[in-house]
Write a protein that holds these residues in place. Structure first.
Motif, PDB file in Angstrom:
ATOM      1  N   LEU A  89       0.848  -1.194   0.000  1.00  0.00           N
ATOM      2  CA  LEU A  89       0.000   0.000   0.000  1.00  0.00           C
ATOM      3  C   LEU A  89       0.883   1.244   0.000  1.00  0.00           C
ATOM      4  O   LEU A  89       2.011   1.205   0.489  1.00  0.00           O
ATOM      5  CB  LEU A  89      -0.872   0.035   1.266  1.00  0.00           C
ATOM      6  CG  LEU A  89      -1.890  -1.069   1.489  1.00  0.00           C
ATOM      7  CD1 LEU A  89      -2.551  -0.871   2.856  1.00  0.00           C
ATOM      8  CD2 LEU A  89      -2.949  -1.043   0.390  1.00  0.00           C
ATOM      9  N   ARG A  90       0.337   2.333  -0.480  1.00  0.00           N
ATOM     10  CA  ARG A  90       1.042   3.599  -0.381  1.00  0.00           C
ATOM     11  C   ARG A  90       0.973   4.086   1.064  1.00  0.00           C
ATOM     12  O   ARG A  90      -0.076   4.026   1.701  1.00  0.00           O
ATOM     13  CB  ARG A  90       0.362   4.614  -1.305  1.00  0.00           C
ATOM     14  CG  ARG A  90       1.124   5.894  -1.409  1.00  0.00           C
ATOM     15  CD  ARG A  90       0.550   6.730  -2.541  1.00  0.00           C
ATOM     16  NE  ARG A  90       1.383   7.889  -2.765  1.00  0.00           N
ATOM     17  CZ  ARG A  90       1.231   8.708  -3.794  1.00  0.00           C
ATOM     18  NH1 ARG A  90       0.282   8.483  -4.674  1.00  0.00           N
ATOM     19  NH2 ARG A  90       2.028   9.747  -3.941  1.00  0.00           N
ATOM     20  N   LYS A  91       2.122   4.583   1.552  1.00  0.00           N
ATOM     21  CA  LYS A  91       2.146   5.069   2.934  1.00  0.00           C
ATOM     22  C   LYS A  91       1.189   6.238   3.132  1.00  0.00           C
ATOM     23  O   LYS A  91       1.022   7.061   2.247  1.00  0.00           O
ATOM     24  CB  LYS A  91       3.550   5.557   3.285  1.00  0.00           C
ATOM     25  CG  LYS A  91       4.516   4.468   3.698  1.00  0.00           C
ATOM     26  CD  LYS A  91       5.833   5.121   4.063  1.00  0.00           C
ATOM     27  CE  LYS A  91       6.909   4.096   4.336  1.00  0.00           C
ATOM     28  NZ  LYS A  91       8.236   4.770   4.348  1.00  0.00           N
ATOM     29  N   ASN A  92       0.639   6.297   4.313  1.00  0.00           N
ATOM     30  CA  ASN A  92      -0.237   7.416   4.681  1.00  0.00           C
ATOM     31  C   ASN A  92      -0.126   7.605   6.192  1.00  0.00           C
ATOM     32  O   ASN A  92      -0.967   7.152   6.953  1.00  0.00           O
ATOM     33  CB  ASN A  92      -1.676   7.108   4.250  1.00  0.00           C
ATOM     34  CG  ASN A  92      -2.625   8.245   4.545  1.00  0.00           C
ATOM     35  OD1 ASN A  92      -2.195   9.396   4.695  1.00  0.00           O
ATOM     36  ND2 ASN A  92      -3.913   7.951   4.639  1.00  0.00           N
ATOM     37  N   TRP A  93       0.945   8.266   6.613  1.00  0.00           N
ATOM     38  CA  TRP A  93       1.203   8.432   8.039  1.00  0.00           C
ATOM     39  C   TRP A  93       0.131   9.290   8.706  1.00  0.00           C
ATOM     40  O   TRP A  93      -0.312  10.281   8.132  1.00  0.00           O
ATOM     41  CB  TRP A  93       2.552   9.118   8.253  1.00  0.00           C
ATOM     42  CG  TRP A  93       3.758   8.261   8.067  1.00  0.00           C
ATOM     43  CD1 TRP A  93       4.602   8.257   6.994  1.00  0.00           C
ATOM     44  CD2 TRP A  93       4.296   7.311   9.005  1.00  0.00           C
ATOM     45  NE1 TRP A  93       5.626   7.355   7.196  1.00  0.00           N
ATOM     46  CE2 TRP A  93       5.467   6.773   8.412  1.00  0.00           C
ATOM     47  CE3 TRP A  93       3.895   6.866  10.255  1.00  0.00           C
ATOM     48  CZ2 TRP A  93       6.231   5.805   9.064  1.00  0.00           C
ATOM     49  CZ3 TRP A  93       4.657   5.910  10.896  1.00  0.00           C
ATOM     50  CH2 TRP A  93       5.812   5.385  10.297  1.00  0.00           C
ATOM     51  N   GLY A  94      -0.247   8.910   9.898  1.00  0.00           N
ATOM     52  CA  GLY A  94      -1.181   9.723  10.672  1.00  0.00           C
ATOM     53  C   GLY A  94      -1.185   9.267  12.108  1.00  0.00           C
ATOM     54  O   GLY A  94      -0.728   8.161  12.419  1.00  0.00           O
TER      55      GLY A  94
ATOM     56  N   GLN B 218      14.779   0.352   7.904  1.00  0.00           N
ATOM     57  CA  GLN B 218      15.008   0.325   6.447  1.00  0.00           C
ATOM     58  C   GLN B 218      13.772   0.739   5.655  1.00  0.00           C
ATOM     59  O   GLN B 218      13.830   0.866   4.445  1.00  0.00           O
ATOM     60  CB  GLN B 218      15.430  -1.083   5.982  1.00  0.00           C
ATOM     61  CG  GLN B 218      16.882  -1.425   6.268  1.00  0.00           C
ATOM     62  CD  GLN B 218      17.067  -2.035   7.645  1.00  0.00           C
ATOM     63  OE1 GLN B 218      16.086  -2.444   8.261  1.00  0.00           O
ATOM     64  NE2 GLN B 218      18.294  -2.081   8.134  1.00  0.00           N
ATOM     65  N   LEU B 219      12.669   0.919   6.357  1.00  0.00           N
ATOM     66  CA  LEU B 219      11.413   1.146   5.653  1.00  0.00           C
ATOM     67  C   LEU B 219      10.918   2.581   5.745  1.00  0.00           C
ATOM     68  O   LEU B 219       9.854   2.918   5.213  1.00  0.00           O
ATOM     69  CB  LEU B 219      10.337   0.204   6.214  1.00  0.00           C
ATOM     70  CG  LEU B 219      10.628  -1.283   6.018  1.00  0.00           C
ATOM     71  CD1 LEU B 219       9.626  -2.132   6.775  1.00  0.00           C
ATOM     72  CD2 LEU B 219      10.597  -1.634   4.532  1.00  0.00           C
ATOM     73  N   SER B 220      11.681   3.411   6.463  1.00  0.00           N
ATOM     74  CA  SER B 220      11.242   4.791   6.644  1.00  0.00           C
ATOM     75  C   SER B 220      12.425   5.689   6.942  1.00  0.00           C
ATOM     76  O   SER B 220      13.419   5.244   7.501  1.00  0.00           O
ATOM     77  CB  SER B 220      10.239   4.858   7.798  1.00  0.00           C
ATOM     78  OG  SER B 220       9.860   6.194   8.045  1.00  0.00           O
ATOM     79  N   SER B 221      12.282   6.952   6.570  1.00  0.00           N
ATOM     80  CA  SER B 221      13.314   7.932   6.918  1.00  0.00           C
ATOM     81  C   SER B 221      13.088   8.468   8.332  1.00  0.00           C
ATOM     82  O   SER B 221      13.918   9.180   8.873  1.00  0.00           O
ATOM     83  CB  SER B 221      13.280   9.092   5.925  1.00  0.00           C
ATOM     84  OG  SER B 221      12.018   9.730   5.999  1.00  0.00           O
ATOM     85  N   ARG B 222      11.932   8.116   8.921  1.00  0.00           N
ATOM     86  CA  ARG B 222      11.640   8.587  10.277  1.00  0.00           C
ATOM     87  C   ARG B 222      12.477   7.828  11.295  1.00  0.00           C
ATOM     88  O   ARG B 222      12.902   6.708  11.036  1.00  0.00           O
ATOM     89  CB  ARG B 222      10.167   8.377  10.608  1.00  0.00           C
ATOM     90  CG  ARG B 222       9.243   9.188   9.721  1.00  0.00           C
ATOM     91  CD  ARG B 222       7.807   9.005  10.135  1.00  0.00           C
ATOM     92  NE  ARG B 222       6.938   9.857   9.342  1.00  0.00           N
ATOM     93  CZ  ARG B 222       5.852  10.477   9.837  1.00  0.00           C
ATOM     94  NH1 ARG B 222       5.502  10.317  11.090  1.00  0.00           N
ATOM     95  NH2 ARG B 222       5.117  11.238   9.057  1.00  0.00           N
ATOM     96  N   ARG B 223      12.664   8.462  12.463  1.00  0.00           N
ATOM     97  CA  ARG B 223      13.383   7.755  13.516  1.00  0.00           C
ATOM     98  C   ARG B 223      12.389   7.016  14.409  1.00  0.00           C
ATOM     99  O   ARG B 223      11.215   7.369  14.442  1.00  0.00           O
ATOM    100  CB  ARG B 223      14.252   8.729  14.322  1.00  0.00           C
ATOM    101  CG  ARG B 223      13.484   9.797  14.997  1.00  0.00           C
ATOM    102  CD  ARG B 223      14.326  11.032  15.248  1.00  0.00           C
ATOM    103  NE  ARG B 223      13.528  11.999  15.987  1.00  0.00           N
ATOM    104  CZ  ARG B 223      13.678  12.248  17.272  1.00  0.00           C
ATOM    105  NH1 ARG B 223      14.638  11.670  17.955  1.00  0.00           N
ATOM    106  NH2 ARG B 223      12.893  13.100  17.885  1.00  0.00           N
TER     107      ARG B 223
HETATM  108  O1  I3S Z   1       8.973   4.708   1.670  1.00  0.00           O
HETATM  109  P1  I3S Z   1       8.710   5.947   0.899  1.00  0.00           P
HETATM  110  O2  I3S Z   1       7.894   5.747  -0.326  1.00  0.00           O
HETATM  111  O3  I3S Z   1       9.929   6.768   0.685  1.00  0.00           O
HETATM  112  O4  I3S Z   1       7.741   6.748   1.845  1.00  0.00           O
HETATM  113  C1  I3S Z   1       7.456   8.126   1.799  1.00  0.00           C
HETATM  114  C2  I3S Z   1       6.321   8.390   0.860  1.00  0.00           C
HETATM  115  O5  I3S Z   1       5.289   7.454   1.070  1.00  0.00           O
HETATM  116  C3  I3S Z   1       5.726   9.766   1.018  1.00  0.00           C
HETATM  117  O6  I3S Z   1       4.523   9.834   0.306  1.00  0.00           O
HETATM  118  P2  I3S Z   1       4.354  10.150  -1.245  1.00  0.00           P
HETATM  119  O7  I3S Z   1       5.445   9.439  -1.958  1.00  0.00           O
HETATM  120  O8  I3S Z   1       3.022   9.578  -1.486  1.00  0.00           O
HETATM  121  O9  I3S Z   1       4.391  11.622  -1.405  1.00  0.00           O
HETATM  122  C4  I3S Z   1       5.389  10.072   2.469  1.00  0.00           C
HETATM  123  O10 I3S Z   1       4.913  11.377   2.580  1.00  0.00           O
HETATM  124  C5  I3S Z   1       6.599   9.875   3.341  1.00  0.00           C
HETATM  125  O11 I3S Z   1       6.218  10.151   4.688  1.00  0.00           O
HETATM  126  C6  I3S Z   1       7.129   8.493   3.220  1.00  0.00           C
HETATM  127  O12 I3S Z   1       8.343   8.288   3.882  1.00  0.00           O
HETATM  128  P3  I3S Z   1       8.710   8.116   5.399  1.00  0.00           P
HETATM  129  O13 I3S Z   1      10.192   8.066   5.345  1.00  0.00           O
HETATM  130  O14 I3S Z   1       8.143   9.305   6.104  1.00  0.00           O
HETATM  131  O15 I3S Z   1       8.172   6.838   5.982  1.00  0.00           O
END
Ligand code: I3S
Length: 130
Positions: A30-35, A85-90
């Motif tokens: 799925l596409r990420k959708n942080w919340g 490895q799956l996110s740039s977040r800490r």
């Molecule tokens: O793993 P990804 O694809 O680098 O995750 C980033 C994207 O999903 C991005 O959304 P869009 O590509 O739909 O614009 C999100 O806004 C980012 O938060 C995601 O990365 P992080 O590192 O925050 O999990």
């Protein structure tokens, strides 16, 4: 997104506000959708609420009264790992359940995420032994 069924009653182990995104459902990416999500860990499930239930709400066993979970996952057999490895977040945790639902949990508070990691690991290990 996962199941509309209510998890059977089980004691709350931990709850708190975390950032959450699903990353796969049934093995499909799925596409990420942080919340933000109010997350409740019980003895066998992780339950997600859209927001924190009112403090005054009397608890009915495991469930915050008057609020319906948005979703829940069964933790039996789940895999828990760092989400580094799956996110740039800490401070990210990655959970994959047996049916292939995957999500990330994140907190800016390292101690908070570590506590979640320990609590989740304890529940998953206990379920493995059952
Ligand atoms: O793993 P990804 O694809 O680098 O995750 C980033 C994207 O999903 C991005 O959304 P869009 O590509 O739909 O614009 C999100 O806004 C980012 O938060 C995601 O990365 P992080 O590192 O925050 O999990």
């Amino acid at each position: 997104w996962l199941t509309n069924s209510t998890p059977y009653p089980s004691q709350e182990e931990r709850s708190g506000l975390l950032n959450m995104t699903k990353i796969a459902q049934g093995g499909r990416k799925l596409r990420k959708n942080w919340g933000p999500a109010w997350v409740v860990l019980t003895g066998n499930s992780l339950v997600f609420y859209r927001e924190r239930p009112p403090q005054s709400a009397p608890s009915q066993g495991w469930a915050p009264a008057g609020s319906r979970p948005e979703s829940s996952v069964d933790l039996r057999g789940a895999a828990l790992a760092s989400g580094r490895q799956l996110s740039s977040r800490r401070n990210v945790l990655h959970i994959r359940t047996v049916p292939g639902h995957e999500f990330l949990l994140q907190s800016d508070e390292e101690t908070e995420l570590r506590a979640w990691h320990r609590a989740l690991r304890a529940v998953i290990e206990r379920l493995d032994r059952e």
